[in-house]
Design an enzyme around this catalytic site. Structure first.
Site, short mmCIF file in Angstrom:
data_model
loop_
_atom_site.label_atom_id
_atom_site.label_comp_id
_atom_site.label_asym_id
_atom_site.label_seq_id
_atom_site.Cartn_x
_atom_site.Cartn_y
_atom_site.Cartn_z
N ARG A 148 0.82 -1.29 0.14
CA ARG A 148 0.16 -0.05 0.39
C ARG A 148 1.07 1.36 0.20
NH1 ARG A 148 -2.00 1.27 6.18
NH2 ARG A 148 -0.45 2.08 6.69
N TYR A 180 12.56 8.25 15.16
CA TYR A 180 11.80 8.39 13.81
C TYR A 180 13.34 8.78 12.82
CZ TYR A 180 9.23 8.29 9.06
OH TYR A 180 8.72 8.29 7.71
N ALA A 181 13.40 10.16 13.18
CA ALA A 181 14.96 10.73 12.56
C ALA A 181 15.91 10.37 12.30
CB ALA A 181 14.52 12.07 13.57
N LYS A 183 15.71 7.43 10.40
CA LYS A 183 15.88 7.67 8.81
C LYS A 183 17.47 8.78 8.93
CE LYS A 183 11.68 6.64 7.35
NZ LYS A 183 11.81 5.06 6.73
P1 NAD Z 1 2.26 2.66 4.84
O1 NAD Z 1 2.22 2.67 6.01
O2 NAD Z 1 1.46 3.61 4.33
O3 NAD Z 1 3.32 1.77 4.80
C1 NAD Z 1 3.85 0.72 5.08
C2 NAD Z 1 4.00 -0.99 5.11
O4 NAD Z 1 5.47 -1.16 5.15
C3 NAD Z 1 2.61 -1.06 4.31
O5 NAD Z 1 2.66 -2.35 3.75
C4 NAD Z 1 3.29 -2.56 6.29
O6 NAD Z 1 2.81 -3.30 5.99
C5 NAD Z 1 4.78 -1.93 5.49
N1 NAD Z 1 5.17 -2.91 6.60
C6 NAD Z 1 5.75 -2.55 7.45
N2 NAD Z 1 6.61 -2.89 8.51
C7 NAD Z 1 7.00 -4.22 7.67
C8 NAD Z 1 8.08 -4.98 7.58
N3 NAD Z 1 8.65 -5.31 9.44
N4 NAD Z 1 8.26 -5.99 6.98
C9 NAD Z 1 7.70 -5.27 6.27
N5 NAD Z 1 6.57 -4.72 5.39
C10 NAD Z 1 7.01 -3.95 6.50
O7 NAD Z 1 3.55 4.19 4.81
P2 NAD Z 1 3.96 4.89 3.53
O8 NAD Z 1 3.54 6.18 4.30
O9 NAD Z 1 3.62 4.55 2.74
O10 NAD Z 1 5.67 5.15 3.98
C11 NAD Z 1 6.11 4.69 3.49
C12 NAD Z 1 7.87 4.66 3.92
O11 NAD Z 1 7.51 6.24 3.25
C13 NAD Z 1 7.95 4.90 4.69
O12 NAD Z 1 9.32 4.23 5.60
C14 NAD Z 1 7.86 6.02 5.48
O13 NAD Z 1 8.87 6.18 6.75
C15 NAD Z 1 8.48 6.82 4.39
N6 NAD Z 1 7.60 8.36 4.18
C16 NAD Z 1 6.21 8.41 4.52
C17 NAD Z 1 6.44 9.57 4.44
C18 NAD Z 1 4.67 10.41 5.00
O14 NAD Z 1 4.14 10.95 5.17
N7 NAD Z 1 3.59 9.01 4.33
C19 NAD Z 1 7.20 10.78 5.16
C20 NAD Z 1 8.37 10.41 4.92
C21 NAD Z 1 8.67 9.26 4.83
#
Ligand code: NAD
Length: 250
Positions: free
Chosen positions: A16, A157-158, A161
């Site tokens: 997703r 988290y920071a 990352k």
């Molecule tokens: P999300 O939660 O919608 O999707 C993350 C996916 O990772 C999920 O499908 C989840 O099941 C999977 N996941 C979690 N733990 C796991 C594990 N141990 N093994 C395998 N899969 C696992 O998140 P998103 O918003 O799509 O974020 C994706 C990436 O972007 C992340 O690394 C997040 O930190 C980064 N990010 C997101 C945002 C934001 O605002 N959405 C901003 C900056 C960075």
């Protein structure tokens, strides 16, 4: 033929959100794709959807914080689709709240999922890429990894990352002479399930700090990944690409 035809891409956390947008765009550009996630039901259905759209997509379940899962994932991916040319480390969890509220167990889980996983995946895939003298590693970090995540109070988290950003640069140096590039993308607030439950006041504060005046869309992160995976980015490695509407420049 489409630009990425003949390439195999593994995108973690692609059931997703941003990961699903990435895997879909790479497939649209011609890559054979591995959807991988800990969420089996959503992962299966995302891969099935991609196949229905005419793409070559398979789902492999894995908890990327576990080394045995990662080794199994990469072996299965190579067995079913062939050598991996593109690795996108996208899976992650977010964590907010003051550091005094975060216990050691939570910290360790965050580091395992957001940082150790990147080490495990790169370690498993890099030897194959080096052997073929070609490969693209693209890691999804966050602007929090650049600025400490002040707006949300998410220091832990920071830290994870920030580790991903430094690791990406190190890998660029280690793998460059073997024809492999390593780059990192730092999104700001992006509209996904991860951020849907964020309180409106918090969302407003962040959006007010984004010069373009809105949150990003998963597609906009995916477009940056597709660029870094393409021939157009052949001389780009060790770079940090902010996909943040100007957030870091405000
Ligand atoms: P999300 O939660 O919608 O999707 C993350 C996916 O990772 C999920 O499908 C989840 O099941 C999977 N996941 C979690 N733990 C796991 C594990 N141990 N093994 C395998 N899969 C696992 O998140 P998103 O918003 O799509 O974020 C994706 C990436 O972007 C992340 O690394 C997040 O930190 C980064 N990010 C997101 C945002 C934001 O605002 N959405 C901003 C900056 C960075």
């Amino acid at each position: 033929a489409a630009e990425l035809t003949g390439r195999v891409a593994v995108v973690t956390g692609s059931a997703r959100g941003i990961g699903l947008s990435i895997v879909r765009l790479l497939a649209e550009r011609g890559a054979s794709v591995v959807v991988t996630d800990i969420n089996v039901e959503a992962g299966e259905s995302s891969a099935a959807e991609l196949r229905k759209e005419g793409h070559n997509a398979i789902f492999i379940a894995a908890d990327i914080s576990k080394e045995t899962d990662v080794i199994q994932l990469i072996a299965t991916a190579i067995d079913k689709l062939g050598s991996i040319g593109i690795l996108v480390n996208n899976a992650g969890i977010v964590s907010t709240g003051p550091v005094t509220d975060i216990d050691l167990q939570h910290w360790q889980r965050l580091i395992d999922i957001d940082l150790t996983s990147v080490f495990l995946l790169v370690k498993a895939v890099l030897p194959h890429m080096m052997e073929r003298r070609s490969g693209r590693i693209i890691n999804i970090a966050s602007v929090a990894g650049l600025n400490g995540g002040g707006l949300l109070g998410n220091s832990c988290y920071a830290a994870a990352k920030g580790g991903v950003i430094a690791f990406s640069k190190g890998i660029a140096r280690e793998a460059g002479q073997h024809g492999v590039t390593s780059n990192v993308i730092c999104p700001a607030l992006t509209e996904t399930d991860m951020t849907a439950s964020m309180p409106e006041a918090q969302r407003r504060r962040i959006i007010d700090a984004i010069p373009l005046g809105r949150a990003g869309k998963p597609n906009e992160v995916a477009a940056a990944v597709a660029f870094l995976a393409s021939d157009d980015a052949s001389f780009i490695t060790g770079a940090t690409l902010e996909v943040d509407g100007g957030f870091m420049r405000r």
